[in-house]
Structure formats: structure tokens, C-alpha cells
Write a protein that holds these residues in place. Structure first.
Motif, PDB file in Angstrom:
ATOM      1  N   PHE A 118      21.068-132.569 -25.200  1.00 57.27           N
ATOM      2  CA  PHE A 118      20.353-132.591 -23.514  1.00 57.27           C
ATOM      3  C   PHE A 118      18.892-131.827 -23.604  1.00 57.27           C
ATOM      4  N   LEU A 119      19.385-130.910 -24.878  1.00 56.51           N
ATOM      5  CA  LEU A 119      17.705-130.596 -25.251  1.00 56.51           C
ATOM      6  C   LEU A 119      16.702-131.013 -25.778  1.00 56.51           C
ATOM      7  N   ALA A 120      17.102-131.992 -26.172  1.00 59.28           N
ATOM      8  CA  ALA A 120      15.835-132.607 -26.924  1.00 59.28           C
ATOM      9  C   ALA A 120      15.319-133.563 -25.646  1.00 59.28           C
ATOM     10  N   GLY A 121      15.965-133.787 -25.114  1.00 61.09           N
ATOM     11  CA  GLY A 121      16.235-134.646 -24.130  1.00 61.09           C
ATOM     12  C   GLY A 121      14.930-134.064 -23.080  1.00 61.09           C
ATOM     13  N   ALA A 122      15.595-132.991 -23.026  1.00 59.20           N
ATOM     14  CA  ALA A 122      14.642-132.161 -21.533  1.00 59.20           C
ATOM     15  C   ALA A 122      12.984-132.136 -22.261  1.00 59.20           C
ATOM     16  N   SER A 123      13.114-131.860 -24.071  1.00 62.64           N
ATOM     17  CA  SER A 123      12.083-131.211 -24.425  1.00 62.64           C
ATOM     18  C   SER A 123      11.090-132.508 -24.290  1.00 62.64           C
ATOM     19  N   ALA A 124      11.143-133.625 -24.351  1.00 65.16           N
ATOM     20  CA  ALA A 124      10.620-135.247 -24.534  1.00 65.16           C
ATOM     21  C   ALA A 124      10.219-135.266 -23.050  1.00 65.16           C
ATOM     22  N   TYR A 125      11.049-134.566 -21.708  1.00 65.64           N
ATOM     23  CA  TYR A 125      10.441-134.934 -20.911  1.00 65.64           C
ATOM     24  C   TYR A 125       9.934-134.212 -19.869  1.00 65.64           C
ATOM     25  N   PHE A 126       9.542-132.854 -20.762  1.00 65.38           N
ATOM     26  CA  PHE A 126       8.588-131.629 -20.719  1.00 65.38           C
ATOM     27  C   PHE A 126       7.513-131.555 -21.688  1.00 65.38           C
ATOM     28  N   TRP A 130      15.906-123.389 -15.975  1.00 65.47           N
ATOM     29  CA  TRP A 130      17.313-123.933 -15.926  1.00 65.47           C
ATOM     30  C   TRP A 130      17.245-125.078 -16.829  1.00 65.47           C
ATOM     31  N   VAL A 131      16.410-125.375 -17.683  1.00 67.22           N
ATOM     32  CA  VAL A 131      16.705-126.462 -19.065  1.00 67.22           C
ATOM     33  C   VAL A 131      17.411-125.627 -19.390  1.00 67.22           C
ATOM     34  N   LEU A 132      16.785-124.065 -19.964  1.00 63.53           N
ATOM     35  CA  LEU A 132      18.367-123.283 -21.627  1.00 63.53           C
ATOM     36  C   LEU A 132      19.399-122.970 -20.423  1.00 63.53           C
ATOM     37  N   GLY A 133      19.487-122.877 -19.093  1.00 67.40           N
ATOM     38  CA  GLY A 133      20.593-122.356 -18.694  1.00 67.40           C
ATOM     39  C   GLY A 133      22.116-123.501 -19.366  1.00 67.40           C
ATOM     40  N   VAL A 134      21.064-124.943 -18.608  1.00 67.74           N
ATOM     41  CA  VAL A 134      22.594-125.800 -18.590  1.00 67.74           C
ATOM     42  C   VAL A 134      22.440-126.245 -20.432  1.00 67.74           C
ATOM     43  N   VAL A 135      22.341-125.868 -21.720  1.00 65.47           N
ATOM     44  CA  VAL A 135      22.689-125.764 -22.665  1.00 65.47           C
ATOM     45  C   VAL A 135      23.187-124.312 -22.737  1.00 65.47           C
ATOM     46  N   ASP A 157      10.729-130.594 -31.293  1.00 62.54           N
ATOM     47  CA  ASP A 157      11.634-130.271 -31.126  1.00 62.54           C
ATOM     48  C   ASP A 157      12.355-131.085 -30.438  1.00 62.54           C
ATOM     49  N   THR A 158      12.305-132.588 -30.001  1.00 66.11           N
ATOM     50  CA  THR A 158      13.122-133.585 -29.523  1.00 66.11           C
ATOM     51  C   THR A 158      13.658-134.030 -30.688  1.00 66.11           C
ATOM     52  N   ALA A 159      12.956-133.929 -31.931  1.00 66.22           N
ATOM     53  CA  ALA A 159      13.397-134.545 -32.817  1.00 66.22           C
ATOM     54  C   ALA A 159      14.184-134.152 -33.760  1.00 66.22           C
ATOM     55  N   TYR A 160      13.859-132.129 -33.544  1.00 69.64           N
ATOM     56  CA  TYR A 160      14.764-131.423 -34.202  1.00 69.64           C
ATOM     57  C   TYR A 160      16.282-131.436 -33.612  1.00 69.64           C
ATOM     58  N   PHE A 161      16.063-131.243 -32.407  1.00 67.94           N
ATOM     59  CA  PHE A 161      17.168-130.736 -31.460  1.00 67.94           C
ATOM     60  C   PHE A 161      18.564-132.337 -31.678  1.00 67.94           C
ATOM     61  N   GLY A 162      17.458-133.437 -31.528  1.00 63.91           N
ATOM     62  CA  GLY A 162      17.947-134.533 -31.222  1.00 63.91           C
ATOM     63  C   GLY A 162      18.907-134.567 -32.493  1.00 63.91           C
ATOM     64  N   GLY A 163      17.791-134.981 -33.721  1.00 67.30           N
ATOM     65  CA  GLY A 163      18.896-135.404 -34.733  1.00 67.30           C
ATOM     66  C   GLY A 163      20.324-134.037 -34.748  1.00 67.30           C
ATOM     67  N   ILE A 164      20.170-133.148 -35.119  1.00 64.01           N
ATOM     68  CA  ILE A 164      21.203-132.087 -35.686  1.00 64.01           C
ATOM     69  C   ILE A 164      22.420-132.092 -33.864  1.00 64.01           C
TER      70      ILE A 164
END
Length: 525
Positions: A403-411, A419-424, A482-489
């Protein structure tokens, strides 16, 4: 959960005040572990350990909340001026050291001083470390960080093992007790970032560290004054050293020293010299080797029965799942703290949030949701089995990073809303409640008697190894988005979660095979 009887064929529940020498690993008659129900249906000893852990965690998470910012802030602003990648790796390595040293704490409790004195001495060392952090100067800061890590290694595994000693093996209150105990952890970790953050805003980093020092002092007061409520739990080393053990202990100490030197040599060869990254890498190598060595010793020990080895075999995949879960979850103080500071819009309703306040979201959610999960496990008669709960927990952790990878790509071209970190943190919290309290309870249940403290230390080696993975990842992925880092993990963790679901029946069969009574086996539905 249904009422359970004593293990090994005993036919009746222990009455309050009756001791169980088998539970403690000490001879019958040596102490009287209370079985009363005065603290929310639990022994009053749980009250002592609850408050000790609450304030110890307050001190730990208060210090951790500002540690990355302190390491990477400029010297002019009161920090140490490290670059962001090294600072993030050092925070992860610090987490590795904290949990890695729990092996020493568990061994000392099992073989030399008992859990109670290990907790007491560890608390004193932690307090000294926090005091050192209040003194300006890089030397005092690094000394303080090392002392807190050492003291936490002595204290952390043994508080949890003392909770386990308050209950018989088949006491149905065990999982509930660890949920209550876990609540104390999260009350402390909820308050800490807020209060330490306020202190930092008013008086700087060292004022924040002073608040953490006060928290550790309160923990020591609760532990010392509440000793009488424990009924002697933790007073006796369950597997004390004998003169015949000295040669083996000497060999073990030498092997550890050699292992440390080898890890340093490998890290030096990889980095091409000695520096901060050399020690970060060496700690990482030790964190990977320590659980392997600990399990190897347990499997080979003549003091471990065939039933206990069956339980150990079941524990191995649980450990791997926990390691990957904590690899994601423990990034709250490193990569997620950096995301909060650099990639999150901190202006809310005309006020600017401090980045450390996000680290209070998880414990706040734990406090809200833990009673529901404690009720849920009772309602489901402790279903699903332990292995499935671990798989569910890892799945949620993986999804939080996806989710954080998707959010970081969107923003990508702007800062994320809060709220993004809140959801995480919400998604991770659900996963934590499926895995962590259950893991604590499972460790005390599956541990061989002769290695109870060390088995709890093994549980804390899971976040040690997880932090070690993070320390390596942040260095090798420097410059990655951030998208690659969080998404890969997240995607890799999802694959492992699927594997855990697949082998869950095998794990459950081995737990059942290692049970010491039919009722204990029946708990794994």
C-alpha cells in the motif's frame, strides 16, 4: 479457551498458592508461584510485570522515537550530523544489537542469576544509558546507546519468561495474560513519542532523552517494590551451571569471540576499512548467525527430549515468518520515520505535527484493538492454529508496504497526506495482533525446559535478524525510489506468507506431536 489441567498427567488444576516446580524448572518446594485471579482474573504478579514492562518500553520507545532525527540532524541543531543512509542503517543496527544481546540475557537467566536478577541488573544498565544520553557529546551518546542495548538484552526476554512462569502449561489464561502484558507495552510506547517529542521541542534532544531516563527509573521502582507479588518467579536459574559445565562454557565463550572477530573481518573485507558501516555489517552477520547457532545447540542438547525436539521443528518456520514480519514492522524507527519527516505533509488544521508522533499510532491502535483480539481468540476457541495466525500476520505486514508503495507512487510529485502513514500503521497493527502476542505465548509453550530463557531470547532474535535485513537493504538500495523499496519488500514478504499458509498443517502436526498431554495437543485445532 477451555480449562486446562497440569501437564504430565496431573489430574487437577493447581490451586492459588500451590507451586509447580516443573513449570519453573526448579525443584518442587523451592518457591510458590501464585495462581490467584486478583488482577483482571490473573495473578497479581502480572501487575508487577505489566507496570515494569510499561515503563521500560516507555523509556525504550521514547529514545527510539527521536534517535534517527538526532543522528542525522546537523551539529548546529543539536544532532550528530550523520548522512541519512548511514543514520537509518545505524538505527536498524541498534535494533539488531538490542535483540541480539537478548541471547546473553536469556543465557544468564537460565544458567547463572535467574530471570529476576537479570531484569533488575538490566534495568539499572538501561537507566545508566539513558542518563548518558542526556549529556551532550558524541562519546556520551554512543556510550548511552550501547548501554541501553546491553541492558535491554538483559531485561527484555526475562520479563516475558517470568509472565509465562505465572501459569501452568495448560492454563487457558496464558494467551490472555500475554495480551494484557502486551497492552502494558503499548501504553508505554503510546505515551513515549508524544512526551519525548514535547520535551525535544522545548529543550532539545537531550531533554527528550532525560524523559526516557525518568521512565526507566519508574520501571525499576515498580519491579523492586512488586517482588513479593511474584511468589519467587524468576528467582532460581532453571538450568544452573555446574563445575562439569565450565569447559563447555569456556568453549562457547571462545566460539562467540571468534564469531565476532570473523564477522568484523568479513565486514572489513566487504567495506574495505573500519568505520560505522563496518560495525553495522558485522552486527548484521551476527544477527543472522545467532538464531542458527541457538537452534543448533537446542537440537543437539541431551537435555532436550524427543517431544521437545518436535516442538522445536515446528518453531523454525514460525521464527522465519516472525523475522520477516519484524523486518517490516521495525522500520517504524528508520525508513518510516524518514518517510514521516521527508515525504509526509505535517501541516494539519493549521498546526505542524512532529514526525515522531506517527510512532504513537501503532500503540494507540493496539490499545483499542487488543481487547477485541483477546476476545476473538476466546470466542474462536483459539482458532485458527498458531501457524495460520503467523501467516495472517505476515500477510498484513506485507500488504502495508505494498500500500505504501502505491501511495508513494500516487503522491510522487507532492508530499503524502498524514492518513497514508495512518493506514500503514493500521494494517501493520492488525498483523501484529495476529502474530506477536501469539508468538510470545507460543514461545513459552514450545520452549524446552532447560532453555526457557534462551528460547524467549530466540524469539527476540527474530526482530534482530529483521533489523539486520533492513540495515543491509537501506544501504544496497540507496537512491531507489520509495515505490521500488517498499513495493519490492512487500511483494517478497507476500510470497513468504503464501508459503507459510502452505506449510501450516505440517507445523500444527509437529506442535501436536510435541504436546505433553492430550489436552495440550487439542489446543492446536
Amino acid at each position: 479457551m477451555s480449562d486446562q489441567t497440569e501437564p504430565s498427567g496431573a489430574s487437577a488444576l493447581r490451586k492459588p498458592g500451590e507451586e509447580s516446580g516443573e513449570e519453573s524448572g526448579s525443584p518442587v518446594g523451592r518457591r510458590q508461584v501464585p495462581r490467584d485471579r486478583a488482577f483482571f482474573g490473573h495473578p497479581l504478579g502480572l501487575f508487577t510485570l505489566f507496570n515494569t514492562e510499561l515503563w521500560e518500553r516507555f523509556s525504550y520507545y521514547g529514545m527510539r522515537a527521536i534517535l534517527l532525527f538526532y543522528l542525522t540532524d546537523t551539529v548546529a541543531d543539536g544532532g550528530l550530523g550523520l548522512d541519512d543512509t548511514l543514520g537509518t542503517a545505524m538505527v536498524a543496527a541498534y535494533g539488531t544489537g538490542v535483540y541480539l544481546l537478548s541471547v546473553i540475557g536469556g543465557w544468564l537467566a537460565d544458567r547463572v542469576i535467574g530471570a529476576r536478577r537479570s531484569v533488575l541488573y538490566g534495568g539499572i544498565v538501561i537507566a545508566a544509558g539513558h542518563v548518558s544520553l542526556t549529556i551532550p557529546g558524541a562519546g556520551f551518546s554512543y556510550l548511552g546507546i550501547m548501554l541501553v542495548a546491553l541492558g535491554t538484552g538483559l531485561l527484555k526476554p526475562n520479563v516475558s519468561s517470568m509472565v509465562g512462569e505465572l501459569y501452568s502449561r495448560e492454563d487457558s489464561r496464558r494467551d490472555s495474560a500475554f495480551s494484557i502484558f502486551y497492552m502494558g507495552i503499548n501504553i508505554g510506547s503510546l505515551l513515549a513519542p508524544i512526551l519525548v517529542g514535547v520535551a525535544r521541542a522545548i529543550g532539545g534532544y537531550h531533554a527528550g532523552f532525560a524523559v526516557a531516563a525518568v521512565g526507566m527509573g519508574i520501571a525499576l521502582v515498580f519491579f523492586v517494590l512488586g517482588r513479593g507479588l511474584l511468589g519467587g518467579a524468576g528467582d532460581v536459574a532453571p538450568n544452573p551451571l555446574t563445575p562439569a559445565d565450565r569447559p563447555a562454557v569456556t568453549r562457547t565463550v571462545l566460539a562467540i569471540l571468534v564469531g565476532v572477530l570473523v564477522a568484523l573481518a568479513i565486514a572489513w573485507a566487504v567495506s574495505g576499512g573500519f568505520g560505522a558501516t563496518t560495525f553495522v555489517d558485522a552486527l548484521s552477520y551476527l544477527a543472522f548467525a545467532a538464531p542458527v547457532a541457538t537452534l543448533w545447540v537446542m537440537f543437539r542438547s541431551p537435555k532436550v527430549t524427543d517431544h521437545e525436539r518436535s516442538r522445536l521443528r515446528a518453531y523454525v518456520p514460525l521464527f522465519v515468518a516472525a523475522m520477516l514480519f519484524w523486518m517490516i514492522f521495525e522500520q517504524a524507527a528508520s525508513t518510516l520515520a524518514a518517510y514521516a519527516e521527508n515525504r509526509t505533509d505535517l501541516d494539519v488544521l493549521g498546526r505542524t505535527l512532529s514526525p515522531e508522533v506517527f510512532q504513537s499510532i501503532n500503540p494507540a491502535l493496539i490499545i483499542l484493538l487488543a481487547p477485541f483480539f483477546a476476545w476473538l481468540w476466546v470466542r474462536l476457541d483459539d482458532r485458527p492454529p498458531t501457524a495460520v495466525k503467523f501467516a495472517i500476520g505476515l500477510t498484513f505486514a506485507a500488504l502495508s508496504f505494498v500500500f505504501l508503495a502505491g501511495a508513494s507512487a500516487y503522491f510522487a510529485d507532492e508530499k503524502s497526506p498524514p492518513w497514508v502513514l495512518g493506514v500503514v500503521y493500521l494494517v501493520q497493527t492488525v498483523g501484529e495482533l495476529c502474530l506477536s502476542p501469539v508468538g510470545l505465548a507460543a514461545t513459552t509453550l514450545l520452549a524446552p525446559k532447560a532453555f526457557r530463557g534462551q528460547a524467549m531470547a530466540l524469539w527476540f532474535l527474530a526482530p534482530a535478524a529483521g533489523n539486520a535485513i533492513t540495515a543491509q537493504l537501506v544501504q544496497v538500495t540507496e537512491g531507489a525510489s520509495d515505490t521500488a523499496y517498499f513495493g519490492g519488500i512487500g511483494l517478497v514478504a507476500l510470497v513468504f506468507a503464501g508459503g507459510m499458509f502452505a506449510i501450516a498443517p505440517w507445523v500444527t502436526r509437529h506442535i501436536r506431536a510435541g504436546a505433553e498431554s492430550e489436552k495440550e495437543a487439542a489446543l492446536q485445532h
